[in-house]
Design a protein around this motif. Sequence first.
Motif, PDB file in Angstrom:
ATOM      1  N   UNK A  73      -1.015  -3.022  12.711  1.00 35.25           N
ATOM      2  CA  UNK A  73       0.005  -2.739  11.522  1.00 35.25           C
ATOM      3  C   UNK A  73      -0.721  -1.655  10.967  1.00 35.25           C
ATOM      4  N   UNK A  74      -2.398  -1.665  11.140  1.00 36.23           N
ATOM      5  CA  UNK A  74      -2.714  -0.259  10.662  1.00 36.23           C
ATOM      6  C   UNK A  74      -2.922   0.677  11.643  1.00 36.23           C
ATOM      7  N   UNK A  75      -3.184  -0.053  12.834  1.00 34.53           N
ATOM      8  CA  UNK A  75      -3.404   1.617  14.083  1.00 34.53           C
ATOM      9  C   UNK A  75      -2.085   2.151  13.656  1.00 34.53           C
ATOM     10  N   UNK A  76      -0.461   1.640  13.610  1.00 34.66           N
ATOM     11  CA  UNK A  76       0.445   2.951  14.102  1.00 34.66           C
ATOM     12  C   UNK A  76       0.660   3.235  12.792  1.00 34.66           C
ATOM     13  N   UNK A  77       0.174   2.844  11.498  1.00 31.66           N
ATOM     14  CA  UNK A  77       0.697   3.299   9.398  1.00 31.66           C
ATOM     15  C   UNK A  77      -0.772   4.335   9.822  1.00 31.66           C
ATOM     16  N   UNK A  78      -1.485   3.797  10.085  1.00 28.61           N
ATOM     17  CA  UNK A  78      -2.924   4.749   9.594  1.00 28.61           C
ATOM     18  C   UNK A  78      -2.676   6.084  10.534  1.00 28.61           C
ATOM     19  N   UNK A  79      -2.310   5.529  11.518  1.00 28.95           N
ATOM     20  CA  UNK A  79      -2.226   7.321  12.522  1.00 28.95           C
ATOM     21  C   UNK A  79      -1.438   8.444  12.290  1.00 28.95           C
ATOM     22  N   UNK A  80      -0.265   7.258  11.223  1.00 32.91           N
ATOM     23  CA  UNK A  80       0.903   8.217  11.557  1.00 32.91           C
ATOM     24  C   UNK A  80       0.587   8.962  10.225  1.00 32.91           C
ATOM     25  N   UNK A  81       0.529   7.987   9.191  1.00 37.84           N
ATOM     26  CA  UNK A  81      -0.415   9.025   7.709  1.00 37.84           C
ATOM     27  C   UNK A  81      -0.950   9.433   8.216  1.00 37.84           C
ATOM     28  N   UNK A  82      -2.347  10.100   9.329  1.00 34.71           N
ATOM     29  CA  UNK A  82      -3.747  10.403   8.685  1.00 34.71           C
ATOM     30  C   UNK A  82      -2.436  12.504   9.778  1.00 34.71           C
ATOM     31  N   UNK A  83      -1.881  11.774  10.605  1.00 41.90           N
ATOM     32  CA  UNK A  83      -1.107  13.213  11.269  1.00 41.90           C
ATOM     33  C   UNK A  83       0.122  13.740  10.541  1.00 41.90           C
ATOM     34  N   UNK A  84       0.582  13.003   9.609  1.00 45.77           N
ATOM     35  CA  UNK A  84       0.793  13.612   8.728  1.00 45.77           C
ATOM     36  C   UNK A  84       0.768  14.232   7.027  1.00 45.77           C
ATOM     37  N   UNK A  85      -0.746  14.039   7.139  1.00 44.08           N
ATOM     38  CA  UNK A  85      -1.560  14.767   5.513  1.00 44.08           C
ATOM     39  C   UNK A  85      -2.109  15.218   6.907  1.00 44.08           C
ATOM     40  N   UNK A  86      -2.929  15.436   8.341  1.00 45.92           N
ATOM     41  CA  UNK A  86      -3.380  16.466   8.041  1.00 45.92           C
ATOM     42  C   UNK A  86      -2.696  17.556   8.922  1.00 45.92           C
ATOM     43  N   UNK A  87      -1.359  16.731  10.002  1.00 46.08           N
ATOM     44  CA  UNK A  87      -0.616  18.439  10.168  1.00 46.08           C
ATOM     45  C   UNK A  87       0.217  19.195   9.522  1.00 46.08           C
ATOM     46  N   UNK A  88       0.852  18.635   8.436  1.00 47.79           N
ATOM     47  CA  UNK A  88       2.014  19.012   7.115  1.00 47.79           C
ATOM     48  C   UNK A  88       1.425  19.489   6.217  1.00 47.79           C
ATOM     49  N   UNK A  89       2.166  20.841   5.389  1.00 51.01           N
ATOM     50  CA  UNK A  89       1.556  20.830   4.268  1.00 51.01           C
ATOM     51  C   UNK A  89       2.740  20.519   3.206  1.00 51.01           C
ATOM     52  N   UNK A  90       2.787  19.902   2.233  1.00 48.64           N
ATOM     53  CA  UNK A  90       3.656  19.171   1.515  1.00 48.64           C
ATOM     54  C   UNK A  90       3.170  18.808   0.069  1.00 48.64           C
ATOM     55  N   UNK A  91       4.364  19.207  -0.670  1.00 52.05           N
ATOM     56  CA  UNK A  91       4.109  18.431  -2.226  1.00 52.05           C
ATOM     57  C   UNK A  91       3.426  17.680  -2.940  1.00 52.05           C
ATOM     58  N   UNK A  92       2.553  16.938  -3.144  1.00 55.34           N
ATOM     59  CA  UNK A  92       2.410  15.843  -4.096  1.00 55.34           C
ATOM     60  C   UNK A  92       1.080  15.163  -2.919  1.00 55.34           C
ATOM     61  N   UNK A  93       0.700  16.432  -1.686  1.00 60.81           N
ATOM     62  CA  UNK A  93      -0.117  15.577  -0.164  1.00 60.81           C
ATOM     63  C   UNK A  93      -1.550  14.816  -0.553  1.00 60.81           C
ATOM     64  N   UNK A  94      -2.084  15.215  -1.837  1.00 66.14           N
ATOM     65  CA  UNK A  94      -2.623  14.964  -2.259  1.00 66.14           C
ATOM     66  C   UNK A  94      -2.813  13.887  -3.056  1.00 66.14           C
ATOM     67  N   UNK A  95      -1.805  13.281  -3.672  1.00 63.59           N
ATOM     68  CA  UNK A  95      -1.848  12.306  -4.406  1.00 63.59           C
ATOM     69  C   UNK A  95      -1.317  11.452  -2.858  1.00 63.59           C
ATOM     70  N   UNK A  96      -1.225  11.865  -2.226  1.00 64.96           N
ATOM     71  CA  UNK A  96      -0.026  10.278  -0.909  1.00 64.96           C
ATOM     72  C   UNK A  96      -2.071   9.889  -0.808  1.00 64.96           C
ATOM     73  N   UNK A  97      -2.594  10.916  -0.210  1.00 63.11           N
ATOM     74  CA  UNK A  97      -4.195  10.329   0.517  1.00 63.11           C
ATOM     75  C   UNK A  97      -4.798  10.095  -0.513  1.00 63.11           C
ATOM     76  N   UNK A  98      -4.145  10.220  -1.793  1.00 67.40           N
ATOM     77  CA  UNK A  98      -5.093   8.944  -3.172  1.00 67.40           C
ATOM     78  C   UNK A  98      -4.739   7.806  -3.091  1.00 67.40           C
ATOM     79  N   UNK A  99      -3.071   7.853  -2.712  1.00 68.61           N
ATOM     80  CA  UNK A  99      -3.025   6.371  -3.007  1.00 68.61           C
ATOM     81  C   UNK A  99      -3.083   5.900  -1.051  1.00 68.61           C
ATOM     82  N   UNK A 100      -3.168   6.034  -0.516  1.00 68.26           N
ATOM     83  CA  UNK A 100      -3.739   5.618   1.711  1.00 68.26           C
ATOM     84  C   UNK A 100      -5.091   4.976   1.202  1.00 68.26           C
ATOM     85  N   UNK A 101      -6.036   5.648   0.386  1.00 71.11           N
ATOM     86  CA  UNK A 101      -7.089   5.084  -0.281  1.00 71.11           C
ATOM     87  C   UNK A 101      -7.865   4.407  -0.798  1.00 71.11           C
ATOM     88  N   UNK A 102      -6.784   4.526  -1.563  1.00 67.39           N
ATOM     89  CA  UNK A 102      -6.671   2.746  -3.041  1.00 67.39           C
ATOM     90  C   UNK A 102      -7.294   2.238  -2.205  1.00 67.39           C
TER      91      UNK A 102
END
Length: 267
Positions: free
Chosen positions: A79-108
């Motif tokens: 699960x972690x390999x799929x979800x972690x990789x998708x989240x990394x691509x989403x946060x690295x390749x796209x710019x969107x509102x609340x991006x820093x908040x999403x990054x914080x919630x993933x690492x929390x």
Amino acid sequence: MLRLNRGTKVALGAVTVVVLGFLYIPMFVIVMNSFNSGRVSGWPIPGFSLEWWGKALTNPAMHAAFLNSVIVASVATAFALVLGTLAAFALQRFKFFGQNTVNLLIVLPITLPGIVTGVALSNTFHQVLKPMGIHVGYWGMIIAHATFCVVMVFNNVIARLRRMNPNLEEASADLGAGIGQTFRLITFPQFRPAFIAGGLLAFALSFDEIVVTIFTAPPGTETLPLWIMNQMGRPNEVNQVNVVATLMILLSLIPVYFSQRAQRADT
């Protein structure tokens, strides 16, 4: 180049020896007690014997606990390999509102104390989902482990993506390669070492997790760390724990070794 005088070198060497001794002498005592001929763990050991190795390796409760740990760690890592990789691509390749908040919630989850995560998930499973007729059972423990395993994969993959050259992917597209072909031949090989390293670290973290497991394991289910904790309350069985702990020390070296090799290959 920094040069140290003789006194400083001696002091740093002494500190290093003390720290390494503090870390590894207890492990040495555990290993030696796994060969203890006495019934009670202690130091120095009265003699050498393989009795406890025979009992531990033929103990069905230990086998079941080990199998549970392998299953939970493997599925949580998947699960972690799929979800972690998708989240990394989403946060690295796209710019969107609340991006820093999403990054914080993933690492929390990895920054929170394990007991907080365990209590929160236990309350959710038993006080929210169970009254709704949703019984998570064994899967609840796997989901709990996946919450912090995702962070290990995410951190490794996103760090590698930030260092990747996007021109290679653009060149692949210009030459007529589709998205899937570009990912398979260009993108994935570049972040594959980080992907493997994150997966190995996630598996190791899940395999020896105990605090979250205490709160989320279904009744009657033990992972290997839980089995060890329960056996520690039985003085005559502690030497079996020493055997299992020795095996875990040896097995833990495997994912750490290959993770470091993968990370070195990524640099």
